[in-house]
Design an enzyme around this catalytic site. Structure first.
Site, PDB file in Angstrom:
ATOM      1  N   HIS A  77       4.228  10.605  -1.883  1.00 43.52           N
ATOM      2  CA  HIS A  77       5.221   9.643  -2.353  1.00 43.52           C
ATOM      3  C   HIS A  77       4.616   8.242  -2.325  1.00 43.52           C
ATOM      4  CE1 HIS A  77       9.540   7.770  -1.787  1.00 43.52           C
ATOM      5  NE2 HIS A  77       8.797   7.100  -2.635  1.00 43.52           N
ATOM      6  N   GLU A 151       4.940   2.203  -6.871  1.00 43.12           N
ATOM      7  CA  GLU A 151       4.435   2.134  -5.507  1.00 43.12           C
ATOM      8  C   GLU A 151       3.451   0.984  -5.320  1.00 43.12           C
ATOM      9  OE1 GLU A 151       5.271   3.951  -2.681  1.00 43.12           O
ATOM     10  OE2 GLU A 151       6.938   4.544  -3.968  1.00 43.12           O
ATOM     11  N   HIS A 155       4.432  -1.956  -2.830  1.00 43.75           N
ATOM     12  CA  HIS A 155       3.794  -1.828  -1.513  1.00 43.75           C
ATOM     13  C   HIS A 155       2.319  -2.189  -1.472  1.00 43.75           C
ATOM     14  CE1 HIS A 155       7.372   0.137   0.103  1.00 43.75           C
ATOM     15  NE2 HIS A 155       7.356   0.976  -0.924  1.00 43.75           N
TER      16      HIS A 155
END
Length: 267
Positions: A77, A151, A155
């Site tokens: 993930h 992502e 992040h």
């Protein structure tokens, strides 16, 4: 990066690790955090949850097929840096950081990326080799799902990570989990109910009790089935092969109770 391969069993993992991670993962800014969270999905459970909730099922769920190696259903993930001290000093708490990541105000204050609009985020500059390896462990990467874009924007971008190294680290860690005794446990219990005690024993067998304390599990449904595990890792050791010292304890073990299912393909 020091990486010593001593057994034939690990040769494939070692070769993969070298191939996907030519340099260490190092933040260029906001590097004053002490842990990463590696989020791994049990892909069949994730797709089951999307189906049961009448969500817009991603293409990788609609086309999901059985695999001979059941460890393939342990997918990536993301890899989430913890709250930097320099950001916390500006009044940001953990909840806010995990929700907004790089778009957190007042810092890093980058453009917000939304989960419902993943493909609007900029595409990370990945080599053909890394993009191919990532697609093998992150079903939502590229295509219509754009999980890799989301992502990295949320992040990774604000830390100045090299995208190839950032995603290469995820590939390496995912492979290490799969090739462990814990990975064998998942494969052997595919489609079966397991106890949290047995699950923890498999973690302990692989990396000791600190690994057990570092894992948060998410389950859905009644009876419950696993959808995701979030593993807290020591930031200072992120570039080393997984070992007993890699893990950082977290307080929340998640919502999976005494027993849950490692869901199989299909609804």
């Amino acid at each position: 990066m020091k990486f010593i391969c001593q057994t034939t069993l690990l040769s494939f993992v070692c070769a993969t690790s070298f191939a996907v991670q030519a340099e260490d993962l190092q933040p260029k800014q906001y590097g004053d955090f002490d842990r990463y969270v590696l989020a791994l999905s049990w892909q069949t459970g994730f797709c089951q949850a999307m189906h049961e909730r009448n969500r817009n099922e991603p293409a990788e769920c609609k086309t999901q097929q059985e695999q001979s190696d059941k460890r393939a259903f342990l997918t990536v993930h993301g890899l989430w840096p913890g709250l930097p001290k320099s950001v916390a000093a500006r009044g940001v708490d953990e909840k806010r950081w995990m929700r907004y990541g790089c778009s957190t105000r007042p810092v890093p204050n980058m453009a917000e990326v939304r989960g419902s609009q993943k493909c609007q985020a900029p595409a990370p500059a990945l080599s053909t080799d890394i993009a191919s390896k990532l697609a093998g462990v992150m079903p939502g990467a590229g295509g219509q799902s754009c999980l890799d874009r989301y992502e990295f924007a949320k992040h990774g971008a604000c830390f100045g990570f090299n995208p190839n190294t950032y995603f290469g680290t995820m590939v390496r860690l995912n492979n290490e989990f799969k090739q462990s005794a814990f990975g064998t446990f998942l494969a052997e219990n595919y489609g079966k109910d397991v106890t949290r005690k047995a699950f923890n024993q498999a973690l302990n067998k692989s990396w000791g009790n600190d690994a057990v304390k570092a894992v948060k599990l998410t389950c859905n449904g009644n009876p419950a089935y696993l959808t995701e595990m979030q593993i807290s890792l020591d930031a200072a050791k992120i570039n080393n092969p997984l070992n007993e010292g890699s893990f950082a304890a977290q307080k929340n073990p998640g919502n999976c109770a005494k027993q849950f299912r490692l869901d199989a393909v299909g609804y």
